[in-house]
Design a protein around this motif. Structure first.
Motif, PDB file in Angstrom:
ATOM      1  N   ALA A  94      23.621 -22.235 -15.402  1.00  0.00           N
ATOM      2  CA  ALA A  94      22.059 -22.336 -15.866  1.00  0.00           C
ATOM      3  C   ALA A  94      22.317 -22.563 -17.482  1.00  0.00           C
ATOM      4  N   LYS A  95      23.319 -22.382 -18.036  1.00  0.00           N
ATOM      5  CA  LYS A  95      23.264 -22.742 -19.296  1.00  0.00           C
ATOM      6  C   LYS A  95      23.977 -23.931 -19.785  1.00  0.00           C
ATOM      7  N   ASP A  96      24.452 -24.759 -18.574  1.00  0.00           N
ATOM      8  CA  ASP A  96      25.248 -25.776 -18.955  1.00  0.00           C
ATOM      9  C   ASP A  96      24.449 -27.312 -18.368  1.00  0.00           C
ATOM     10  N   PRO A  97      24.277 -27.825 -19.583  1.00  0.00           N
ATOM     11  CA  PRO A  97      23.160 -28.941 -19.380  1.00  0.00           C
ATOM     12  C   PRO A  97      23.537 -29.833 -18.164  1.00  0.00           C
ATOM     13  N   LYS A  98      24.797 -30.029 -17.872  1.00  0.00           N
ATOM     14  CA  LYS A  98      25.249 -30.909 -16.588  1.00  0.00           C
ATOM     15  C   LYS A  98      25.105 -30.276 -15.501  1.00  0.00           C
ATOM     16  N   GLN A  99      24.817 -29.128 -15.160  1.00  0.00           N
ATOM     17  CA  GLN A  99      24.539 -28.337 -13.927  1.00  0.00           C
ATOM     18  C   GLN A  99      23.276 -27.594 -13.898  1.00  0.00           C
ATOM     19  N   SER A 100      22.338 -27.952 -14.768  1.00  0.00           N
ATOM     20  CA  SER A 100      20.916 -27.198 -15.013  1.00  0.00           C
ATOM     21  C   SER A 100      20.016 -28.123 -15.159  1.00  0.00           C
ATOM     22  N   GLU A 101      18.635 -27.878 -15.107  1.00  0.00           N
ATOM     23  CA  GLU A 101      17.444 -28.440 -15.581  1.00  0.00           C
ATOM     24  C   GLU A 101      16.634 -27.763 -16.417  1.00  0.00           C
ATOM     25  N   ARG A 102      16.273 -28.385 -17.617  1.00  0.00           N
ATOM     26  CA  ARG A 102      15.239 -27.748 -18.683  1.00  0.00           C
ATOM     27  C   ARG A 102      13.912 -27.591 -17.833  1.00  0.00           C
ATOM     28  N   LEU A 103      13.257 -26.682 -18.081  1.00  0.00           N
ATOM     29  CA  LEU A 103      12.169 -26.405 -17.520  1.00  0.00           C
ATOM     30  C   LEU A 103      10.822 -26.596 -18.678  1.00  0.00           C
ATOM     31  N   SER A 104       9.911 -27.260 -18.146  1.00  0.00           N
ATOM     32  CA  SER A 104       8.554 -27.298 -19.053  1.00  0.00           C
ATOM     33  C   SER A 104       7.801 -25.945 -19.043  1.00  0.00           C
ATOM     34  N   GLY A 105       7.017 -25.991 -20.168  1.00  0.00           N
ATOM     35  CA  GLY A 105       6.121 -24.823 -20.435  1.00  0.00           C
ATOM     36  C   GLY A 105       5.649 -24.623 -19.114  1.00  0.00           C
ATOM     37  N   ASP A 106       4.992 -25.483 -18.270  1.00  0.00           N
ATOM     38  CA  ASP A 106       4.004 -25.188 -17.383  1.00  0.00           C
ATOM     39  C   ASP A 106       4.857 -24.958 -16.148  1.00  0.00           C
ATOM     40  N   GLU A 107       6.031 -25.282 -15.736  1.00  0.00           N
ATOM     41  CA  GLU A 107       7.007 -24.858 -15.020  1.00  0.00           C
ATOM     42  C   GLU A 107       7.783 -23.690 -15.015  1.00  0.00           C
ATOM     43  N   ASP A 108       7.638 -23.252 -16.429  1.00  0.00           N
ATOM     44  CA  ASP A 108       8.552 -22.084 -16.753  1.00  0.00           C
ATOM     45  C   ASP A 108       7.812 -20.871 -16.613  1.00  0.00           C
ATOM     46  N   LYS A 109       7.435 -20.392 -15.594  1.00  0.00           N
ATOM     47  CA  LYS A 109       6.754 -19.136 -15.313  1.00  0.00           C
ATOM     48  C   LYS A 109       7.613 -17.879 -15.537  1.00  0.00           C
ATOM     49  N   ALA A 110       8.758 -17.896 -15.311  1.00  0.00           N
ATOM     50  CA  ALA A 110       9.628 -16.793 -15.329  1.00  0.00           C
ATOM     51  C   ALA A 110      10.248 -16.673 -16.939  1.00  0.00           C
ATOM     52  N   SER A 111       9.728 -17.887 -17.777  1.00  0.00           N
ATOM     53  CA  SER A 111      10.504 -17.718 -19.063  1.00  0.00           C
ATOM     54  C   SER A 111      12.049 -17.749 -19.181  1.00  0.00           C
ATOM     55  N   ILE A 112      12.514 -18.485 -18.331  1.00  0.00           N
ATOM     56  CA  ILE A 112      14.027 -18.472 -18.192  1.00  0.00           C
ATOM     57  C   ILE A 112      14.639 -19.886 -18.933  1.00  0.00           C
ATOM     58  N   LYS A 113      13.649 -20.892 -19.233  1.00  0.00           N
ATOM     59  CA  LYS A 113      14.140 -22.152 -20.231  1.00  0.00           C
ATOM     60  C   LYS A 113      14.872 -23.194 -19.203  1.00  0.00           C
ATOM     61  N   SER A 114      15.744 -22.896 -18.720  1.00  0.00           N
ATOM     62  CA  SER A 114      16.490 -23.645 -17.880  1.00  0.00           C
ATOM     63  C   SER A 114      16.824 -22.868 -16.454  1.00  0.00           C
ATOM     64  N   GLN A 115      17.343 -23.796 -15.467  1.00  0.00           N
ATOM     65  CA  GLN A 115      17.684 -23.020 -14.216  1.00  0.00           C
ATOM     66  C   GLN A 115      18.788 -24.051 -13.395  1.00  0.00           C
ATOM     67  N   ALA A 116      19.808 -23.181 -12.833  1.00  0.00           N
ATOM     68  CA  ALA A 116      20.804 -24.098 -12.297  1.00  0.00           C
ATOM     69  C   ALA A 116      20.379 -24.920 -11.309  1.00  0.00           C
ATOM     70  N   LYS A 117      20.874 -26.030 -11.036  1.00  0.00           N
ATOM     71  CA  LYS A 117      20.529 -26.924  -9.907  1.00  0.00           C
ATOM     72  C   LYS A 117      20.890 -26.581  -8.667  1.00  0.00           C
ATOM     73  N   VAL A 118      21.841 -25.648  -8.492  1.00  0.00           N
ATOM     74  CA  VAL A 118      22.608 -25.019  -7.265  1.00  0.00           C
ATOM     75  C   VAL A 118      22.420 -23.533  -7.409  1.00  0.00           C
ATOM     76  N   ALA A 119      21.739 -22.758  -6.371  1.00  0.00           N
ATOM     77  CA  ALA A 119      21.700 -21.523  -6.494  1.00  0.00           C
ATOM     78  C   ALA A 119      22.518 -20.881  -5.331  1.00  0.00           C
ATOM     79  N   GLU A 120      22.722 -19.545  -5.528  1.00  0.00           N
ATOM     80  CA  GLU A 120      23.338 -18.704  -4.546  1.00  0.00           C
ATOM     81  C   GLU A 120      22.463 -18.084  -3.607  1.00  0.00           C
TER      82      GLU A 120
END
Length: 282
Positions: A94-120
């Motif tokens: 989630a902290k790696d720009p290559k493996q994550s996506e930045r979330l916009s203000g409207d998308e980021d309801k959880a206030s996590i800023k970015s999320q990994a493209k692949v989740a466990e």
């Protein structure tokens, strides 16, 4: 004068050698203990997953209990399973720009800023090898900290089996009550989605009882901890929504419906076959 200088030099040399030896000892200890530390971290993580799923048994080896749980990887956008190395770390990704996506203000309801493209995800099986729990890692910001936890669901991918947070820095006695077993027990049996598939689960101010409209989708807020309650509400709605595990849960719901229909068809077929059996001699 020369004697004094020689004495100082020897003192500095001894001090230097002591520092070198101590550094080597500390480095060696750190390296040798790393596998043990990693194993302890893994056991702690597995225990938290088991606890969230309501499967943990005190006194029983954690790895033994975890043997019925499979770790898989999901593409967040499509909800499909993907192959990833066992060393994959979602939090680091989630902290790696290559493996994550930045979330916009409207998308980021959880206030996590970015999320990994692949989740466990973690899938638990019962004694018959059938799916019994779907466990999802979730996180989001509360009042003072990011809360990290696991949300466990029944096989229908809609009914909550449990919720637990294993890392946070919320205020003890207030937001820290997310760890209170009585509050966590309120989540059991709650429904995430409405009849049309929309996210309905929410943490509300006050007490929820049987007379509360749509009580199956609501959980009591934490007394005196409005912002932490809002944080839990936002992070759960984010992770089960379209920008989180929503696509994956939709696939799991479809699979669950197919399984139920197949079971019903098989049951009807058995009943028909049984009724068509010729009667024995009187």
């Amino acid at each position: 004068m020369a004697g004094k200088n020689e004495s100082v030099s020897k003192t500095l040399l001894v001090a230097f050698l002591v520092c070198v030896v101590c550094g080597v000892v500390v480095a060696t200890a750190a390296v040798s203990l790393r596998p043990v530390q990693n194993e302890n971290k893994l056991i702690d993580k597995r225990m938290n997953i088991l606890q969230a799923a309501g499967m943990y048994q005190a006194g029983v080896d954690v790895n033994e209990q975890f043997a019925t749980i499979e770790r898989k990887f999901v593409d967040i956008d499509s909800g499909e399973y993907v192959e990833m190395p066992e060393s994959y770390d979602q939090r680091k990704a989630a902290k790696d720009p290559k493996q994550s996506e930045r979330l916009s203000g409207d998308e980021d309801k959880a206030s996590i800023k970015s999320q990994a493209k692949v989740a466990e995800v973690y899938l638990a099986q019962d004694e018959n090898g059938e799916l019994s729990r779907i466990i999802l890692p979730v996180h989001g910001y509360g009042l003072w900290s990011t809360l990290y936890g696991f949300l466990a669901l029944e096989p229908d991918a809609n009914t909550v089996a449990g919720l637990g947070f294993y890392e946070h820095a919320e205020t003890p006695g207030l937001g820290g009550e997310v760890d209170n077993p009585k509050w966590k027990a309120l989540w059991h049996g709650k429904k995430l989605f409405g009849e049309q598939g929309e996210v309905e689960i929410q943490v509300v101010k006050g007490t929820v009882d049987s007379s509360t409209p749509n009580a199956e989708h609501k959980v009591d807020g934490l007394a005196g901890a409005t912002l932490t309650s809002n944080g839990v509400n936002n992070l759960l709605r984010f992770w089960v929504g379209e920008n989180g595990f929503g696509p994956y849960l939709e696939r799991m719901q479809q699979a669950s419906n197919v399984t139920e229909e197949s079971s019903e068809a098989a049951s009807v077929s058995e009943t028909v076959e049984s009724s068509e059996q010729p009667e024995g001699d009187a």
